[in-house]
Design a protein around this motif. Structure first.
Motif, PDB file in Angstrom:
ATOM      1  N   ILE A  86       0.850  -1.193   0.000  1.00  0.00           N
ATOM      2  CA  ILE A  86       0.000   0.000   0.000  1.00  0.00           C
ATOM      3  C   ILE A  86       0.889   1.248   0.000  1.00  0.00           C
ATOM      4  N   GLN A  87       0.568   2.209  -0.841  1.00  0.00           N
ATOM      5  CA  GLN A  87       1.231   3.518  -0.809  1.00  0.00           C
ATOM      6  C   GLN A  87       0.170   4.605  -0.738  1.00  0.00           C
ATOM      7  N   VAL A  88       0.331   5.504   0.220  1.00  0.00           N
ATOM      8  CA  VAL A  88      -0.540   6.666   0.343  1.00  0.00           C
ATOM      9  C   VAL A  88       0.330   7.898   0.114  1.00  0.00           C
ATOM     10  N   SER A  96       3.770   4.279   3.607  1.00  0.00           N
ATOM     11  CA  SER A  96       3.706   3.040   2.836  1.00  0.00           C
ATOM     12  C   SER A  96       3.624   1.850   3.786  1.00  0.00           C
ATOM     13  N   LEU A  97       3.129   0.751   3.264  1.00  0.00           N
ATOM     14  CA  LEU A  97       3.032  -0.490   4.020  1.00  0.00           C
ATOM     15  C   LEU A  97       3.631  -1.585   3.154  1.00  0.00           C
ATOM     16  N   GLU A  98       4.732  -2.173   3.637  1.00  0.00           N
ATOM     17  CA  GLU A  98       5.470  -3.155   2.848  1.00  0.00           C
ATOM     18  C   GLU A  98       4.944  -4.564   3.087  1.00  0.00           C
ATOM     19  N   MET A  99       5.235  -5.438   2.134  1.00  0.00           N
ATOM     20  CA  MET A  99       4.828  -6.842   2.219  1.00  0.00           C
ATOM     21  C   MET A  99       5.379  -7.488   3.493  1.00  0.00           C
ATOM     22  N   GLY A 100       4.513  -8.147   4.255  1.00  0.00           N
ATOM     23  CA  GLY A 100       4.947  -8.900   5.430  1.00  0.00           C
ATOM     24  C   GLY A 100       5.051  -8.105   6.717  1.00  0.00           C
ATOM     25  N   GLN A 101       4.878  -6.775   6.652  1.00  0.00           N
ATOM     26  CA  GLN A 101       4.969  -5.980   7.880  1.00  0.00           C
ATOM     27  C   GLN A 101       3.728  -6.157   8.747  1.00  0.00           C
ATOM     28  N   HIS A 102       3.930  -6.122  10.064  1.00  0.00           N
ATOM     29  CA  HIS A 102       2.840  -6.046  11.032  1.00  0.00           C
ATOM     30  C   HIS A 102       2.868  -4.634  11.596  1.00  0.00           C
ATOM     31  N   CYS A 103       1.884  -3.838  11.208  1.00  0.00           N
ATOM     32  CA  CYS A 103       1.891  -2.400  11.497  1.00  0.00           C
ATOM     33  C   CYS A 103       0.787  -2.045  12.482  1.00  0.00           C
ATOM     34  N   ASP A 130      -8.110  14.315  -1.976  1.00  0.00           N
ATOM     35  CA  ASP A 130      -6.961  14.721  -2.774  1.00  0.00           C
ATOM     36  C   ASP A 130      -5.793  13.807  -2.447  1.00  0.00           C
ATOM     37  N   GLY A 131      -4.929  13.577  -3.442  1.00  0.00           N
ATOM     38  CA  GLY A 131      -3.797  12.684  -3.236  1.00  0.00           C
ATOM     39  C   GLY A 131      -4.049  11.321  -3.857  1.00  0.00           C
ATOM     40  N   LYS A 132      -3.224  10.352  -3.508  1.00  0.00           N
ATOM     41  CA  LYS A 132      -3.312   9.033  -4.122  1.00  0.00           C
ATOM     42  C   LYS A 132      -3.270   7.916  -3.082  1.00  0.00           C
ATOM     43  N   ILE A 133      -4.080   6.882  -3.328  1.00  0.00           N
ATOM     44  CA  ILE A 133      -3.994   5.625  -2.584  1.00  0.00           C
ATOM     45  C   ILE A 133      -3.690   4.550  -3.616  1.00  0.00           C
ATOM     46  N   ILE A 134      -2.484   3.993  -3.535  1.00  0.00           N
ATOM     47  CA  ILE A 134      -2.033   3.025  -4.541  1.00  0.00           C
ATOM     48  C   ILE A 134      -1.900   1.651  -3.882  1.00  0.00           C
ATOM     49  N   LYS A 135      -2.605   0.670  -4.455  1.00  0.00           N
ATOM     50  CA  LYS A 135      -2.523  -0.701  -3.950  1.00  0.00           C
ATOM     51  C   LYS A 135      -1.797  -1.577  -4.969  1.00  0.00           C
ATOM     52  N   ASP A 136      -0.965  -2.467  -4.478  1.00  0.00           N
ATOM     53  CA  ASP A 136      -0.341  -3.456  -5.341  1.00  0.00           C
ATOM     54  C   ASP A 136      -1.428  -4.310  -6.001  1.00  0.00           C
ATOM     55  N   GLU A 137      -1.201  -4.703  -7.252  1.00  0.00           N
ATOM     56  CA  GLU A 137      -2.209  -5.480  -7.986  1.00  0.00           C
ATOM     57  C   GLU A 137      -2.569  -6.784  -7.279  1.00  0.00           C
TER      58      GLU A 137
END
Length: 578
Positions: free
Chosen positions: A2-4, A23-30, A56-63
Motif C-alpha cells: 500500500i502507498q498513500v 507506505s506499508l510493505e509486504m509482510g509488515q505487522h503495522c 486529494d492525493g493518491k492511494i495506490i494498492k499493489d495489484e
C-alpha cells in the motif's frame, strides 16, 4: 503493498488529513495509533474502499493486494446453530458447492464457454485461499489460538470474545495478503487477549491493526503509524523503540527551539535599537541596516520550529470531590443468581463500602455485564443501593445514558451548562474541543463517545461510580488519565474491566468470577495470578517502570528541565533495549 501519497480529506465539520504520506510493505505487522477521533478508522476504510470518498492525493494498492477486514464490533446471530468448524469452513464449502453446480450445468449446456469462465474463477479463488488444505489449516489456527477443543461447539454457545477471535481467524484463513483489524482487543479477557497475540504473531501476511492495547503494541508489531492532528509519523520498529525515538526527537526540537527563540530575541532587540537611532539621525545607511535586520528577523520567524509533532493530547480528567464515610455500605448484593440457557452466576453475595474501589474480573460471557445492568436498574430483590447515595454509571450499551442523534453541544446543554463557553471550557479538559462540539454523538469515534460519557459522569456529584469497561476504545494517554482520576477519586467504584493496568493500579481488591461465583482476591494476589497464567511478569514490571519514567519525562518537559529529560530518556532507552 500500500502507498498513500499526499492524501488530504475532511468532513464538513472537521479536517482529518493534510497531505499525509506513508507506505506499508509486504509482510509488515503495522500498528496504527493516535488520539481518539483523529481519523484512524476512516483512513482504514479509505484504503479498503477508496471509491466511497472524495479526497486529494493518491492511494495506490499493489495489484496482488487482497484485503481482509475484521471490525471492532463483533455482531452475530445468537440463534446461529453452526459449529465453529462449519463457520470457519463456510467460504471453502460454498466454493466447492458452487464448483459442483457449475460442473453439472456444463454437462448439459450447449454453450459451455461462459460457464467455464465461472468455473475457472471459482478454481482460482479456491487456490488463492489454499483450499486444498483448508481442513488442516482450520485445525492449525484453532491449535495456535488454544481453541482446538471448541471445534464442534455451536456459535451460540461462545462468549463474545471467542466469537471475535473467530472473525479474525476466518479472515486469516482466506489467505488475504493484507489483513486489517480495527481495535481487535476491545472487551477481550486476558485469556482471549493472549490468544489474539498468538494469532497475530503467527500470521504470515501483511497486517494493519488499529489498537491502543499496550500489551499488543509491545509484542506484535514491527512498524508504527502515528496519526495526530492531521499528520502521520511513520516509524519502522517496535512501539517501545518508537516511544524512545519520539521523546528524544522532542528533546532535540525543544533544544533547537530554545536556541532559535534566543536568536529571535537578540535580533528583535537589534531591530528596535536601530529603529530608535534611525529616528534620531537621518542617515540612509541606518535605514538600510534596519531593513536588513528586519528581513533577517522575518526569515527567522518564518522558519522557526513548530511545536513538536509529538506534543500529545493529554486530558485532565477529575471526578468531583466527595467524602468517604467510614464503614458505610453503599451497595449490597445478597444471594444473586443469573441464568439464560445455563446458570452463569449463582448465589452471589458481596458488599461495597464507601471509598472502596473494586473490579469484577472474569472470562467473556460469564454474566458480569448482566450483574451490572441489574445493579443499575436497582429493582432486583437481591440488590440494594443505599437510598442516600448518588450514583452514576458508564455503560457500553450505545442506547443508554446518551442520545446519539443530538450534537455534543446539545448533550452537554441538557446537563445544565448555560453557555457555549462553559461547555467548550469543560470539554477542552477532556480533549473534546473545536469541531467535536458540532458533531452528532453518533458520528463520534468509539473513543470519543467513551470520553464524552466520562465527561458526563465527571460532572455529577456521584458518591458511587459503576463503570463497565471504562478504558475501552480510549487511546493510551486517555487510559492513563482515567487511571489517575479513578485512583484519586474518594468515592466508591465498582467496575468491570479487562484492562490489567487499570485493575492493578486502581482496585483495592478484585471479585474474580470463578465456578459461577465471585471470589474475593487481594490485588497483589490477582497480579500474581495474571503473571502466572497469562502474561510475563518481567515484561509487566518493566512496562510499569517505563510508564513511570515517561511520566517523569513529561513533567520535566513541562518544567523545561531539559538536562533531566535527557538523563531520563537515556534510562528509558536502556530499559527498552534490554
Amino acid at each position: 503493498m500500500i502507498q498513500v501519497k499526499k492524501l488530504s480529506f475532511d468532513f464538513p465539520a472537521k479536517v482529518l488529513y493534510k497531505e499525509v504520506s506513508f507506505s506499508l510493505e509486504m509482510g509488515q505487522h503495522c500498528a496504527f495509533i493516535g488520539s481518539n477521533g483523529s481519523g484512524k478508522s476512516t483512513l482504514v476504510d479509505m484504503i479498503i474502499n477508496p471509491d466511497k470518498y472524495m479526497y486529494d492525493g493518491k492511494i495506490i494498492k499493489d495489484e496482488s493486494c487482497r484485503i481482509g477486514y475484521a471490525s471492532q464490533f463483533a455482531v452475530r446471530d445468537k440463534e446461529q446453530e453452526q459449529t465453529v468448524f462449519e463457520y470457519l469452513s463456510e467460504k471453502f464449502v460454498k466454493n466447492q458447492n458452487s464448483t459442483v453446480a457449475i460442473c453439472e450445468e456444463m454437462a448439459v449446456a450447449e454453450n459451455v464457454e461462459p460457464l467455464f469462465e465461472k468455473y475457472q474463477a471459482l478454481l482460482d479463488e479456491f487456490v488463492s485461499m489454499d483450499g486444498d488444505n483448508y481442513i488442516s489449516n482450520i485445525q492449525k489456527q484453532l491449535y495456535i489460538a488454544g481453541m482446538r477443543e471448541l471445534e464442534e461447539t455451536k456459535l451460540s454457545e461462545l462468549s463474545g470474545g471467542e466469537y471475535k477471535l473467530l472473525q479474525i481467524m476466518k479472515e486469516m484463513l482466506l489467505s488475504q495478503n493484507l489483513l486489517v483489524l480495527d481495535e481487535p482487543d476491545v472487551f477481550l479477557d486476558f485469556g482471549n487477549l493472549n490468544r489474539l497475540c498468538k494469532l497475530i504473531n503467527g500470521y504470515k501476511g501483511t497486517l494493519l491493526a488499529i489498537t491502543h492495547n499496550r500489551y499488543l503494541l509491545n509484542h506484535c508489531f514491527n512498524k508504527i503509524l502515528h496519526l495526530e492532528d492531521g499528520d502521520i509519523q511513520e516509524y519502522d520498529g517496535s512501539y517501545s523503540e518508537y516511544r524512545c525515538s519520539q521523546l528524544k526527537e522532542k528533546l532535540k526540537l525543544k533544544q533547537q527551539s530554545i536556541e532559535e527563540q534566543e536568536e529571535i530575541y537578540r535580533t528583535e532587540k537589534m531591530v528596535d535599537a536601530l529603529r530608535i537611532r534611525a529616528t534620531i539621525v537621518a542617515n540612509p545607511t541606518l535605514g538600510n541596516a534596519v531593513n536588513a535586520k528586519q528581513t533577517q528577523l522575518d526569515r527567522l520567524l518564518a522558519r522557526q520550529i513548530k511545536e513538536p509533532f509529538i506534543e500529545l493530547r493529554e486530558p485532565l480528567i477529575e471526578f468531583k470531590p466527595v467524602e468517604a464515610k467510614d464503614d458505610y455500605t453503599v451497595l449490597s448484593v445478597t444471594d444473586y443468581s443469573v441464568s439464560f440457557d445455563d446458570v452463569l452466576l449463582e448465589n452471589i453475595s458481596f458488599e461495597l463500602k464507601s471509598g472502596e474501589k473494586v473490579a469484577i474480573v472474569g472470562p467473556n460471557g460469564t454474566g458480569k455485564t448482566t450483574l451490572i445492568k441489574d445493579i443499575l436498574k436497582n429493582n432486583h430483590p437481591s440488590i440494594k443501593i443505599d437510598e442516600n447515595i448518588n450514583y452514576a454509571c458508564l455503560s457500553q450499551l450505545t442506547d443508554e445514558n446518551i442520545d446519539e442523534t443530538k450534537t455534543v453541544f446539545e448533550v452537554m446543554e441538557n446537563l445544565g451548562f448555560e453557555t457555549k463557553e462553559s461547555i467548550s471550557g469543560y470539554l477542552e479538559k477532556f480533549c473534546l474541543e473545536g469541531d467535536a462540539l458540532k458533531q452528532k454523538v453518533g458520528q463520534l469515534s468509539g473513543g470519543e463517545k467513551n470520553l464524552l460519557k466520562i465527561a458526563m459522569i465527571a460532572n455529577t456529584n456521584a458518591e458511587l461510580l459503576i463503570l463497565d469497561e471504562p478504558t475501552s476504545h480510549l487511546d493510551i494517554y486517555v487510559q492513563m488519565a482515567v487511571e489517575k482520576a479513578i485512583s484519586e477519586y474518594k468515592g466508591a467504584v465498582l467496575m468491570i474491566s479487562h484492562d490489567f493496568y487499570l485493575i492493578a493500579n486502581c482496585a483495592d481488591y478484585v471479585l474474580l468470577v470463578e465456578d459461577k461465583t465471585l471470589k474475593r482476591m487481594r490485588t497483589r494476589t490477582f497480579r500474581k495470578m495474571v503473571y502466572d497464567k497469562y502474561f510475563n511478569k518481567e515484561y509487566l514490571e518493566v512496562d510499569k517502570k517505563k510508564q513511570e519514567l515517561e511520566a517523569k519525562i513529561t513533567l520535566a518537559f513541562k518544567m523545561d528541565e531539559l538536562m533531566k529529560v535527557e538523563k531520563l530518556c537515556n534510562q528509558l532507552e536502556e530499559i527498552s533495549s534490554n
